[in-house]
Enzyme design. Structure first.
Site, PDB file in Angstrom:
ATOM      1  N   LYS A  11       0.827  -1.217   0.000  1.00  0.00           N
ATOM      2  CA  LYS A  11       0.000   0.000   0.000  1.00  0.00           C
ATOM      3  C   LYS A  11       0.866   1.275   0.000  1.00  0.00           C
ATOM      4  CE  LYS A  11      -3.980  -2.227   2.247  1.00  0.00           C
ATOM      5  NZ  LYS A  11      -4.973  -2.137   3.364  1.00  0.00           N
ATOM      6  N   TYR A  51     -12.463  -2.281  -3.311  1.00  0.00           N
ATOM      7  CA  TYR A  51     -12.950  -2.335  -1.928  1.00  0.00           C
ATOM      8  C   TYR A  51     -14.472  -2.148  -1.869  1.00  0.00           C
ATOM      9  CZ  TYR A  51      -8.352  -2.495   0.394  1.00  0.00           C
ATOM     10  OH  TYR A  51      -7.116  -2.878   0.887  1.00  0.00           O
ATOM     11  N   ASN A 114      -2.049   0.441   6.713  1.00  0.00           N
ATOM     12  CA  ASN A 114      -1.533  -0.809   7.283  1.00  0.00           C
ATOM     13  C   ASN A 114      -0.699  -1.637   6.294  1.00  0.00           C
ATOM     14  OD1 ASN A 114      -3.591  -1.735   5.721  1.00  0.00           O
ATOM     15  ND2 ASN A 114      -4.823  -2.561   7.393  1.00  0.00           N
ATOM     16  N   HIS A 117      -2.250  -5.425   1.616  1.00  0.00           N
ATOM     17  CA  HIS A 117      -3.538  -6.111   1.441  1.00  0.00           C
ATOM     18  C   HIS A 117      -3.267  -7.544   1.033  1.00  0.00           C
ATOM     19  CE1 HIS A 117      -7.373  -7.429  -0.230  1.00  0.00           C
ATOM     20  NE2 HIS A 117      -6.671  -7.863  -1.263  1.00  0.00           N
ATOM     21  N   GLU A 128      -9.690 -10.488  -7.652  1.00  0.00           N
ATOM     22  CA  GLU A 128      -8.721  -9.409  -7.454  1.00  0.00           C
ATOM     23  C   GLU A 128      -7.544  -9.538  -8.426  1.00  0.00           C
ATOM     24  OE1 GLU A 128      -9.852  -8.864  -2.721  1.00  0.00           O
ATOM     25  OE2 GLU A 128      -7.857  -9.570  -3.254  1.00  0.00           O
TER      26      GLU A 128
HETATM   27  P1  ATP Z   1      -7.245  -5.737   3.371  1.00  0.00           P
HETATM   28  O1  ATP Z   1      -8.606  -6.022   2.763  1.00  0.00           O
HETATM   29  O2  ATP Z   1      -6.665  -4.408   2.929  1.00  0.00           O
HETATM   30  O3  ATP Z   1      -6.308  -6.882   3.190  1.00  0.00           O
HETATM   31  P2  ATP Z   1      -8.213  -6.556   5.963  1.00  0.00           P
HETATM   32  O4  ATP Z   1      -8.844  -7.673   5.201  1.00  0.00           O
HETATM   33  O5  ATP Z   1      -7.275  -6.893   7.069  1.00  0.00           O
HETATM   34  O6  ATP Z   1      -7.417  -5.606   4.969  1.00  0.00           O
HETATM   35  P3  ATP Z   1     -10.731  -5.172   5.917  1.00  0.00           P
HETATM   36  O7  ATP Z   1     -11.733  -5.287   7.008  1.00  0.00           O
HETATM   37  O8  ATP Z   1     -10.976  -5.881   4.629  1.00  0.00           O
HETATM   38  O9  ATP Z   1      -9.306  -5.578   6.526  1.00  0.00           O
HETATM   39  O10 ATP Z   1     -10.533  -3.616   5.634  1.00  0.00           O
HETATM   40  C1  ATP Z   1      -9.958  -3.172   4.407  1.00  0.00           C
HETATM   41  C2  ATP Z   1      -9.033  -2.023   4.700  1.00  0.00           C
HETATM   42  O11 ATP Z   1      -9.813  -0.907   5.102  1.00  0.00           O
HETATM   43  C3  ATP Z   1      -8.054  -2.216   5.844  1.00  0.00           C
HETATM   44  O12 ATP Z   1      -6.884  -2.927   5.487  1.00  0.00           O
HETATM   45  C4  ATP Z   1      -7.728  -0.801   6.204  1.00  0.00           C
HETATM   46  O13 ATP Z   1      -6.783  -0.237   5.288  1.00  0.00           O
HETATM   47  C5  ATP Z   1      -9.079  -0.128   6.033  1.00  0.00           C
HETATM   48  N1  ATP Z   1      -9.819  -0.091   7.299  1.00  0.00           N
HETATM   49  C6  ATP Z   1     -10.436  -1.119   7.917  1.00  0.00           C
HETATM   50  N2  ATP Z   1     -10.999  -0.741   9.067  1.00  0.00           N
HETATM   51  C7  ATP Z   1     -10.737   0.579   9.199  1.00  0.00           C
HETATM   52  C8  ATP Z   1     -11.046   1.573  10.157  1.00  0.00           C
HETATM   53  N3  ATP Z   1     -11.753   1.274  11.249  1.00  0.00           N
HETATM   54  N4  ATP Z   1     -10.594   2.825   9.944  1.00  0.00           N
HETATM   55  C9  ATP Z   1      -9.887   3.146   8.844  1.00  0.00           C
HETATM   56  N5  ATP Z   1      -9.562   2.260   7.872  1.00  0.00           N
HETATM   57  C10 ATP Z   1      -9.964   0.997   8.045  1.00  0.00           C
HETATM   58 MG    MG Z   2     -10.041  -7.364   3.465  1.00  0.00          MG
END
Ligand code: ATP
Ligand code: MG
Length: 140
Positions: A11, A51, A114, A117, A128
């Site tokens: 990211k 997303y 974070n 992904h 994806e």
């Molecule tokens: P990713 O899909 O990016 O691999 P993940 O599966 O661990 O991450 P998801 O719940 O799918 O988490 O959320 C997608 C992304 O949205 C997160 O990686 C983060 O960048 C963002 N995100 C999730 N929760 C929050 C939050 N509470 N506040 C801000 N951003 C968030």
């Molecule tokens: Mg996710």
């Protein structure tokens, strides 16, 4: 156990800090093979599609702003049980909850920024990968 492919994104927070190589080293050390990779800027439309499952969440706009704020590295990773193994290597979404020796524990700055992904299931991995790569760009 079957050889699988999963989709990864390094990211913008990570590319900004020049962490692509360090993250790739962790991926390869974990036994996953990078079989496709390119550095791109993604459009808002691409981020919103990618997303889309989070469209109604309060953080959606922030997430799209972030994912379009700078270059990302999109990747296809291959290995036995690659989807779950990469999720384990990434660590929890919130770096404060991420286990030791995970990418997010090492590098993530916040729950939003974070660093990586990874696909969460076989069907999402396939979708994806197809959003960002054509078959002839993936060389296993
Ligand atoms: P990713 O899909 O990016 O691999 P993940 O599966 O661990 O991450 P998801 O719940 O799918 O988490 O959320 C997608 C992304 O949205 C997160 O990686 C983060 O960048 C963002 N995100 C999730 N929760 C929050 C939050 N509470 N506040 C801000 N951003 C968030
Ligand atoms: Mg996710």
């Amino acid at each position: 156990m079957a050889v699988e492919r999963t989709f990864s994104i390094i990211k913008p927070d990570a590319t900004a800090r020049n962490l692509g190589g360090a993250i790739n080293a962790m991926i390869e050390k974990a036994g996953l093979r990078i079989v496709a990779q390119k550095r791109v800027l993604i459009s808002r439309a691409q981020a919103e599609t990618f997303y889309g499952v989070h469209r109604e969440r309060p953080f959606f706009r922030e997430l799209v702003d972030f994912m379009t704020s700078g270059p990302v590295v999109v990747q296809v990773l291959e290995g036995e049980n690659a989807i779950v193994r990469y999720r384990d290597l990434m660590g929890a979404t919130d770096p404060a909850k991420a286990a030791a020796n995970t990418i997010r524990k090492a590098f993530a700055q916040s729950i939003g920024e974070n660093s990586v992904h990874g696909s969460d299931a076989a069907d999402t991995a396939q979708k994806e990968i197809a959003q960002f790569f054509s078959a002839n760009e993936i060389v296993g």
